[in-house]
Write a protein that holds these residues in place. Structure first.
Motif, PDB file in Angstrom:
ATOM      1  N   ASN A   4       0.810  -1.208   0.000  1.00 32.81           N
ATOM      2  CA  ASN A   4       0.000   0.000   0.000  1.00 32.81           C
ATOM      3  C   ASN A   4       0.852   1.271   0.000  1.00 32.81           C
ATOM      4  OD1 ASN A   4      -2.408   1.173  -0.077  1.00 32.81           O
ATOM      5  ND2 ASN A   4      -2.938   0.864   2.096  1.00 32.81           N
ATOM      6  N   ALA A   5       2.153   1.072   0.094  1.00 31.69           N
ATOM      7  CA  ALA A   5       3.034   2.228   0.273  1.00 31.69           C
ATOM      8  C   ALA A   5       2.967   3.170  -0.920  1.00 31.69           C
ATOM      9  CB  ALA A   5       4.462   1.770   0.481  1.00 31.69           C
ATOM     10  N   VAL A   6       2.826   4.436  -0.644  1.00 38.71           N
ATOM     11  CA  VAL A   6       2.800   5.420  -1.717  1.00 38.71           C
ATOM     12  C   VAL A   6       4.169   6.083  -1.839  1.00 38.71           C
ATOM     13  CG1 VAL A   6       1.786   7.120  -0.133  1.00 38.71           C
ATOM     14  CG2 VAL A   6       1.640   7.501  -2.585  1.00 38.71           C
ATOM     15  N   LEU A   7       4.894   6.107  -0.727  1.00 39.00           N
ATOM     16  CA  LEU A   7       6.215   6.736  -0.747  1.00 39.00           C
ATOM     17  C   LEU A   7       7.159   5.893   0.090  1.00 39.00           C
ATOM     18  CD1 LEU A   7       8.055   9.366  -1.169  1.00 39.00           C
ATOM     19  CD2 LEU A   7       7.219  10.008   1.083  1.00 39.00           C
ATOM     20  N   THR A   8       8.284   5.539  -0.464  1.00 40.30           N
ATOM     21  CA  THR A   8       9.296   4.843   0.339  1.00 40.30           C
ATOM     22  C   THR A   8      10.620   5.569   0.201  1.00 40.30           C
ATOM     23  OG1 THR A   8       9.575   3.366  -1.538  1.00 40.30           O
ATOM     24  CG2 THR A   8       8.376   2.483   0.350  1.00 40.30           C
ATOM     25  N   MET A   9      11.220   5.862   1.342  1.00 40.49           N
ATOM     26  CA  MET A   9      12.549   6.465   1.359  1.00 40.49           C
ATOM     27  C   MET A   9      13.444   5.448   2.033  1.00 40.49           C
ATOM     28  SD  MET A   9      11.486  10.296   2.590  1.00 40.49           S
ATOM     29  CE  MET A   9      12.957  11.180   2.121  1.00 40.49           C
ATOM     30  N   ARG A  10      14.577   5.152   1.410  1.00 38.53           N
ATOM     31  CA  ARG A  10      15.469   4.123   1.955  1.00 38.53           C
ATOM     32  C   ARG A  10      16.903   4.628   2.056  1.00 38.53           C
ATOM     33  NH1 ARG A  10      11.710   2.464   3.630  1.00 38.53           N
ATOM     34  NH2 ARG A  10      10.476   0.616   3.156  1.00 38.53           N
ATOM     35  N   HIS A  11      17.492   4.384   3.211  1.00 42.20           N
ATOM     36  CA  HIS A  11      18.926   4.660   3.433  1.00 42.20           C
ATOM     37  C   HIS A  11      19.316   6.093   3.072  1.00 42.20           C
ATOM     38  CE1 HIS A  11      19.038   0.404   3.915  1.00 42.20           C
ATOM     39  NE2 HIS A  11      18.695   0.190   2.661  1.00 42.20           N
ATOM     40  N   ILE A  12      18.501   7.025   3.463  1.00 42.59           N
ATOM     41  CA  ILE A  12      18.781   8.411   3.118  1.00 42.59           C
ATOM     42  C   ILE A  12      19.870   8.973   4.053  1.00 42.59           C
ATOM     43  CG2 ILE A  12      17.817  10.736   2.935  1.00 42.59           C
ATOM     44  CD1 ILE A  12      16.497   8.919   0.966  1.00 42.59           C
ATOM     45  N   SER A  13      20.923   9.530   3.464  1.00 37.72           N
ATOM     46  CA  SER A  13      21.957  10.197   4.264  1.00 37.72           C
ATOM     47  C   SER A  13      22.198  11.587   3.721  1.00 37.72           C
ATOM     48  CB  SER A  13      23.267   9.416   4.219  1.00 37.72           C
ATOM     49  OG  SER A  13      23.097   8.189   4.866  1.00 37.72           O
ATOM     50  N   LYS A  14      22.533  12.465   4.637  1.00 39.27           N
ATOM     51  CA  LYS A  14      22.772  13.861   4.219  1.00 39.27           C
ATOM     52  C   LYS A  14      23.699  14.507   5.244  1.00 39.27           C
ATOM     53  CE  LYS A  14      21.968  18.205   3.066  1.00 39.27           C
ATOM     54  NZ  LYS A  14      22.508  18.719   1.829  1.00 39.27           N
ATOM     55  N   ASN A  15      24.746  15.136   4.769  1.00 38.78           N
ATOM     56  CA  ASN A  15      25.677  15.821   5.673  1.00 38.78           C
ATOM     57  C   ASN A  15      25.654  17.314   5.424  1.00 38.78           C
ATOM     58  OD1 ASN A  15      27.190  13.563   7.027  1.00 38.78           O
ATOM     59  ND2 ASN A  15      27.413  12.998   4.866  1.00 38.78           N
ATOM     60  N   PHE A  16      25.704  18.050   6.497  1.00 35.77           N
ATOM     61  CA  PHE A  16      26.013  19.475   6.386  1.00 35.77           C
ATOM     62  C   PHE A  16      27.451  19.613   6.848  1.00 35.77           C
ATOM     63  CE2 PHE A  16      21.339  19.941   6.954  1.00 35.77           C
ATOM     64  CZ  PHE A  16      21.108  20.604   5.772  1.00 35.77           C
ATOM     65  N   PRO A  17      28.140  20.695   6.471  1.00 35.29           N
ATOM     66  CA  PRO A  17      29.527  20.843   6.906  1.00 35.29           C
ATOM     67  C   PRO A  17      29.660  20.603   8.409  1.00 35.29           C
ATOM     68  CG  PRO A  17      28.936  22.621   5.449  1.00 35.29           C
ATOM     69  CD  PRO A  17      27.706  21.800   5.636  1.00 35.29           C
ATOM     70  N   GLY A  18      30.349  19.546   8.768  1.00 30.52           N
ATOM     71  CA  GLY A  18      30.611  19.290  10.187  1.00 30.52           C
ATOM     72  C   GLY A  18      29.507  18.577  10.933  1.00 30.52           C
ATOM     73  N   VAL A  19      28.344  18.395  10.292  1.00 33.44           N
ATOM     74  CA  VAL A  19      27.221  17.777  10.989  1.00 33.44           C
ATOM     75  C   VAL A  19      26.611  16.689  10.113  1.00 33.44           C
ATOM     76  CG1 VAL A  19      25.108  18.235  12.261  1.00 33.44           C
ATOM     77  CG2 VAL A  19      26.671  20.109  11.767  1.00 33.44           C
ATOM     78  N   VAL A  20      26.309  15.561  10.713  1.00 30.04           N
ATOM     79  CA  VAL A  20      25.543  14.548   9.991  1.00 30.04           C
ATOM     80  C   VAL A  20      24.078  14.848  10.251  1.00 30.04           C
ATOM     81  CG1 VAL A  20      25.093  12.102   9.702  1.00 30.04           C
ATOM     82  CG2 VAL A  20      27.371  12.880  10.357  1.00 30.04           C
ATOM     83  N   ALA A  21      23.367  15.275   9.212  1.00 29.72           N
ATOM     84  CA  ALA A  21      21.975  15.662   9.415  1.00 29.72           C
ATOM     85  C   ALA A  21      21.055  14.451   9.347  1.00 29.72           C
ATOM     86  CB  ALA A  21      21.572  16.692   8.391  1.00 29.72           C
ATOM     87  N   LEU A  22      21.357  13.551   8.431  1.00 34.78           N
ATOM     88  CA  LEU A  22      20.562  12.324   8.298  1.00 34.78           C
ATOM     89  C   LEU A  22      21.523  11.184   8.047  1.00 34.78           C
ATOM     90  CD1 LEU A  22      17.707  13.415   5.881  1.00 34.78           C
ATOM     91  CD2 LEU A  22      17.473  12.927   8.309  1.00 34.78           C
ATOM     92  N   SER A  23      21.297  10.070   8.709  1.00 34.57           N
ATOM     93  CA  SER A  23      22.197   8.955   8.499  1.00 34.57           C
ATOM     94  C   SER A  23      21.380   7.689   8.340  1.00 34.57           C
ATOM     95  CB  SER A  23      23.157   8.880   9.684  1.00 34.57           C
ATOM     96  OG  SER A  23      23.689   7.597   9.814  1.00 34.57           O
ATOM     97  N   ASP A  24      21.324   7.176   7.115  1.00 33.06           N
ATOM     98  CA  ASP A  24      20.689   5.902   6.819  1.00 33.06           C
ATOM     99  C   ASP A  24      19.244   5.848   7.333  1.00 33.06           C
ATOM    100  OD1 ASP A  24      20.675   3.452   5.673  1.00 33.06           O
ATOM    101  OD2 ASP A  24      21.492   2.397   7.420  1.00 33.06           O
ATOM    102  N   PHE A  27      11.966   5.698   5.608  1.00 39.08           N
ATOM    103  CA  PHE A  27      10.654   6.230   5.931  1.00 39.08           C
ATOM    104  C   PHE A  27       9.649   5.684   4.929  1.00 39.08           C
ATOM    105  CE2 PHE A  27       7.314   9.464   5.584  1.00 39.08           C
ATOM    106  CZ  PHE A  27       6.961   9.594   6.915  1.00 39.08           C
ATOM    107  N   THR A  28       8.526   5.228   5.413  1.00 37.09           N
ATOM    108  CA  THR A  28       7.511   4.669   4.522  1.00 37.09           C
ATOM    109  C   THR A  28       6.167   5.325   4.805  1.00 37.09           C
ATOM    110  OG1 THR A  28       8.670   2.569   4.726  1.00 37.09           O
ATOM    111  CG2 THR A  28       6.523   2.539   3.636  1.00 37.09           C
ATOM    112  N   LEU A  29       5.517   5.781   3.766  1.00 38.48           N
ATOM    113  CA  LEU A  29       4.194   6.367   3.914  1.00 38.48           C
ATOM    114  C   LEU A  29       3.219   5.575   3.054  1.00 38.48           C
ATOM    115  CD1 LEU A  29       2.603   8.846   5.084  1.00 38.48           C
ATOM    116  CD2 LEU A  29       2.954   9.899   2.849  1.00 38.48           C
ATOM    117  N   ARG A  30       2.087   5.199   3.658  1.00 34.69           N
ATOM    118  CA  ARG A  30       1.095   4.434   2.910  1.00 34.69           C
ATOM    119  C   ARG A  30      -0.094   5.321   2.561  1.00 34.69           C
ATOM    120  NH1 ARG A  30       3.410   2.833   6.931  1.00 34.69           N
ATOM    121  NH2 ARG A  30       4.877   1.092   6.848  1.00 34.69           N
ATOM    122  N   ALA A  31      -0.796   4.916   1.526  1.00 33.26           N
ATOM    123  CA  ALA A  31      -1.965   5.694   1.115  1.00 33.26           C
ATOM    124  C   ALA A  31      -3.005   5.649   2.224  1.00 33.26           C
ATOM    125  CB  ALA A  31      -2.539   5.127  -0.178  1.00 33.26           C
ATOM    126  N   GLY A  32      -3.686   6.757   2.440  1.00 32.67           N
ATOM    127  CA  GLY A  32      -4.733   6.799   3.439  1.00 32.67           C
ATOM    128  C   GLY A  32      -4.219   6.650   4.851  1.00 32.67           C
TER     129      GLY A  32
END
Lengths: 507, 354
Positions: A4-24, A27-32
């Motif tokens: 039923n999942a409408v959106l799946t995010m997997r293993h998302i990582s994001k760094n800002f200078p000097g900071v790990v903002a998101l690490s692995d 996130f899963t969102l289902r319809a309704g």
């Protein structure tokens, strides 16, 4: 289960200078589904949303939308919208001077022979809003409507852009209880239509009222995804804080100060009023008392405080401080008689964004002392360090511009600013709005501690629970009028709600 | 390696780095184009040379820029009347000293009276602007537009539409030099104004108050500051500065020409504030930055004269240089620069690791 999942995010990582903002992060969102995204300030909620909507780039990971055979990388919010992901922010991003219909169809106006087809536009607008049970005049300009309605228009617009994923980022922060209810019924309707909703909020109660699932983030990492019914409130808080944290409800009111002191009237207002916002009111505040002001948004709770402090100069009535009559024509007069005021709108009236933490802390004391008695450099630094330590303000240094601090820490700086002036009467107008739960608890504890030391506090908050925990007496406001006063033993969610709503005995 | 990197970071992170760099850029171009630019000669006990000329001619602009900096910082607006107010102040001074005659070779009133009258009228004009902006909350540009147009008119009324000449050697000293002193007098006046203002801002809380009001006047009020009074004060001070500048301008030509005295200087003053790295939106400011900005503009003007470019064409060249300087300091460009620096730095560390 995830069919039923409408959106799946997997293993998302994001760094800002000097900071790990998101690490692995997954996130899963289902319809309704209404899915709460929870975490303290700095947990990575906003970053995850920004990555999803193309405001920020991410480094690794994949995003997929149902029915799309390739990975989704949004480069801009417009592109995300095109892909069916819409966001509605706390601050409504619409044009106040255009009509509701124009706002709904901005950039995609129905046209006939190159000219905007107003008739169709207004008709369609009425249909769209009608579907959401909103019945208003779509030809009036947006600014005529309350913030809550404006937010609903923004949602209507987002949904009409055929959103499959709707992100609501702190939508309830500036709404009162009644408006929140309306928003919730709208959310539930959309949920029924199969829209997946991501709900970002600081209010725990609201999560339990309306959400199906909760995803908790902490320090940029995924803590877990939970069904709402399987995650009691205390556990949610523990997961957000990452420790078994002393539950907010465990805060005990400090011992009352010695009885004879408690009879000193710090503040006494007689028929004080400010035309257009607050009707004449009487008020007595004693030493060491924490008095709550509750009421709906626009009921006059802030205005009452502002009239006492001189932020809005009262145009009739008398004010006594410790029995002495004083005339407050500007805040400085109130400050000189021992008052201090933490305003509701931190960004617009609280922080002085460009200036450093040190300057933000000492400014009120400096203003009180006057222009020619400049506090020495060393003295200023000592004061700043003292409150940075006392309130545990997280800042790179005392010379960091305050705008670089998180909301909760900014609020602490402003608290420090007022505590430095050594006030006898402290007005706190929504001191915990939009700040994380850890800091909220700290502030509530601080209020009780200060009252225990003999300071009188006026506490204004939209969260009734918070007020019940901290206040020893409560004043209820409605339509610019003081409509009731509740003693400590009468304080309960129910009694306050009744008083706000206006039961028969209050009319 | 890392220490030198942090030194570079420290130097480039310094607030006045860009304004100073721009000034040096202009000066270096000068040296290349006019090798004699830094030559200083002594004639009759007075120093001469292009560089002296820059410092001397830049004095009025520095004084204007000081006043303008405070106005910008406190109100987030500009005072476009400073040029006209300086002309009016000059006219008042000449009128007082000449006793209303068109040309005179002796004072009709004590010199000090003329000076006080000029500075007073400057401050009054400033107070008027301050009243309109701070009290009546009229947009600064509109409010000061009134004196921008009317200031010279009032001066004309006073001088009866004629030029007034004061052929008194003593009168020329303020704009030229005092016998026995090797540097021109305006230089000293400018330095004194800058130093006094600096101490006024740093030794009292005024500097902090101005920044607070300029940054967030609502919050300033709630912490007990009188935003209205502080804005009013800065405009009055700006008028005071215009009065002083007017005295120098008049003294240089020992006459007053109300139509041309201080013409277009308000624009240069605003530019000096901007070149100094100050935000024209108000808030935090750097007085020294504006002073550097003022000298940069004057250096540019003098350069162009030294390159024997005709006065009519000067604005074109000036505009080109200003575009370059302003671009160098723009936020977008700064972002690009830091991104580039980070790239180079990471490249270097990668190389070192290898």
């Amino acid at each position: 289960m995830d069919n039923n999942a409408v959106l799946t995010m997997r293993h998302i990582s994001k760094n800002f200078p000097g900071v790990v903002a998101l690490s692995d992060v997954d996130f899963t969102l289902r319809a309704g589904e209404i899915h709460a995204l929870m975490g303290e300030n700095g947990a990575g909620k906003s970053t995850l949303i920004k990555v999803l909507t193309g405001v920020e780039e991410f480094e690794t990971g994949t995003i997929r939308m149902a029915g799309m055979d390739h990975d989704l990388i949004n480069k801009s919010p417009q592109m995300a919208q095109g892909n069916g992901i819409s966001t509605v922010y706390q601050e409504v991003n619409l044009c106040p001077n255009l009509s509701v219909a124009e706002n709904l169809f901005l950039g995609r106006e129905p046209k006939r022979a190159g000219i905007i087809d107003w008739k169709t536009m207004n008709k369609k607008s009425r249909e769209i809003l009608g579907n959401l049970n909103i019945d208003i005049d779509v030809t009036r300009s947006l600014e005529h409507y309350s913030l809550a309605l404006q937010q609903m228009f923004a949602i209507a617009r987002a949904v009409d852009l055929s959103a499959r994923v709707l992100i609501l980022d702190e939508p309830t922060s500036s709404l009162d209880e009644h408006e929140v209810e309306k928003l919730f019924s709208l959310m539930k309707k959309l949920k029924g239509d199969g829209v997946g909703i991501i709900f970002v909020t600081h209010f725990l109660e609201q999560v339990y009222k309306v959400c199906d699932k909760i995803t908790v983030l902490r320090n940029g990492c995924l803590v877990g995804e939970y069904e709402v019914e399987n995650l009691p409130r205390v556990q949610l808080v523990a997961k957000m804080m990452g420790k078994d944290f002393d539950d907010v409800s465990a805060i005990k009111k400090e011992k009352k100060i010695i009885e004879e002191d408690a009879n000193i009237k710090i503040i006494e207002a007689k028929a004080l009023a400010h035309e257009g916002s607050i009707k004449p009111f009487d008020l007595v505040l004693k030493k060491g008392e924490v008095i709550g002001l509750s009421g709906l948004l626009g009921s006059g709770r802030s205005e009452l405080a502002r009239a006492i402090y001189g932020a809005d100069k009262p145009d009739e009535g008398e004010l006594f401080v410790k029995g002495q009559k004083i005339v407050v024509s500007a805040p400085i007069d109130a400050m000189k008689s021992g008052m201090s005021y933490l305003p509701e709108n931190r960004k617009e009236e609280g922080i002085i964004a460009e200036l450093s933490v040190r300057e933000n802390i000492i400014i009120a004391l400096q203003a009180k002392k006057g222009m020619f008695k400049l506090l020495g450099k060393k003295e200023q630094e000592e004061f700043a360090d003292k409150y940075i330590e006392l309130l545990q303000i997280k800042t790179a240094s005392r010379e960091t511009p305050i705008k670089q601090l998180s909301g909760g820490n900014q609020q602490k700086v402003i608290l420090g600013r007022w505590l430095l002036t050594n006030p006898e009467f402290l007005i706190l107008d929504e001191p915990t709005r939009g700040i994380d739960i850890g800091t909220k608890t700290e502030i509530q504890k601080l209020v009780l501690k200060l009252a225990g030391e003999g300071m009188s506090v006026m506490f204004i908050s939209s969260e009734i629970e918070e007020m019940i925990r901290t206040c020893s007496r409560m004043i209820v406001m409605r339509d610019g009028r003081k409509v009731g006063e509740l003693e400590e033993h009468e304080l309960s969610q129910m009694s306050i709600m009744k008083a706000i709503a206006g039961g028969s005995e209050n009319e | 390696m890392s220490s030198s990197k942090s030194l570079i970071k420290k130097v480039t992170g310094f607030r006045l780095f860009l304004p100073l760099a721009c000034l040096f850029l202009v000066l270096i171009i000068n040296v290349i184009k006019t090798p004699t630019f830094f030559n200083i000669t002594i004639q009759n006990g007075v120093l001469y040379g292009y560089i002296i000329d820059v410092i001397n001619r830049g004095s009025e602009l520095v004084i204007f820029a000081v006043g303008m900096t405070l106005v910008v910082a406190a109100s987030g607006g500009t005072d476009i009347s400073v040029g006209a107010v300086s002309a009016l102040a000059g006219a008042v001074c000449c009128f007082v000293l000449s006793g209303g005659e068109q040309s005179t070779d002796f004072y009709h009133a004590p010199y000090i009276l003329g000076v006080v009258a000029a500075i007073l009228i400057g401050a009054i004009c400033g107070a008027w602007n301050g009243f309109l902006v701070a009290k009546l909350k009229i947009q600064p540009m509109v409010a000061t537009l009134i004196l921008f147009t009317a200031g010279r008119g009032i001066a004309q009324l006073l001088t009866d539409g004629q030029m007034i000449y004061l052929r008194v050697d003593h009168f020329k000293m303020l704009g030229a030099s005092i016998p026995g002193v090797p540097l021109p007098t305006p230089v000293f006046v400018a330095i004194i104004v800058v130093i006094l203002t600096y101490f006024l801002l740093k030794k009292t809380a005024l500097g902090l108050y101005i920044e607070t009001v300029g940054c967030n006047s609502k919050a300033a009020r709630l912490v007990g500051l009188n935003s209205t009074a502080i804005k009013f004060l800065t405009y009055t001070f700006c008028g005071f500065c215009s009065g002083i500048a007017g005295l120098i301008i008049t003294s240089r030509v020992y006459s007053i020409d109300a139509n041309n005295a201080g013409l277009n200087l308000e624009l240069d003053a605003i530019l000096a504030v901007a070149l100094g790295g100050n935000s024209l939106g108000g808030g935090k400011f750097s007085l020294l930055g504006s002073v550097i900005g003022a000298y940069t503009i004057q250096a540019l003007t003098t350069t162009l004269y030294a390159m024997s470019i005709s006065a009519d064409q000067i604005p074109v060249y000036k505009a080109i240089v200003v575009v370059i300087i302003v671009t160098l300091q723009s936020p977008e460009f700064t972002k690009m620069r830091t991104a580039l620096a980070a790239k180079i730095a990471s490249g270097k560390t990668a190389k070192e690791a290898a």
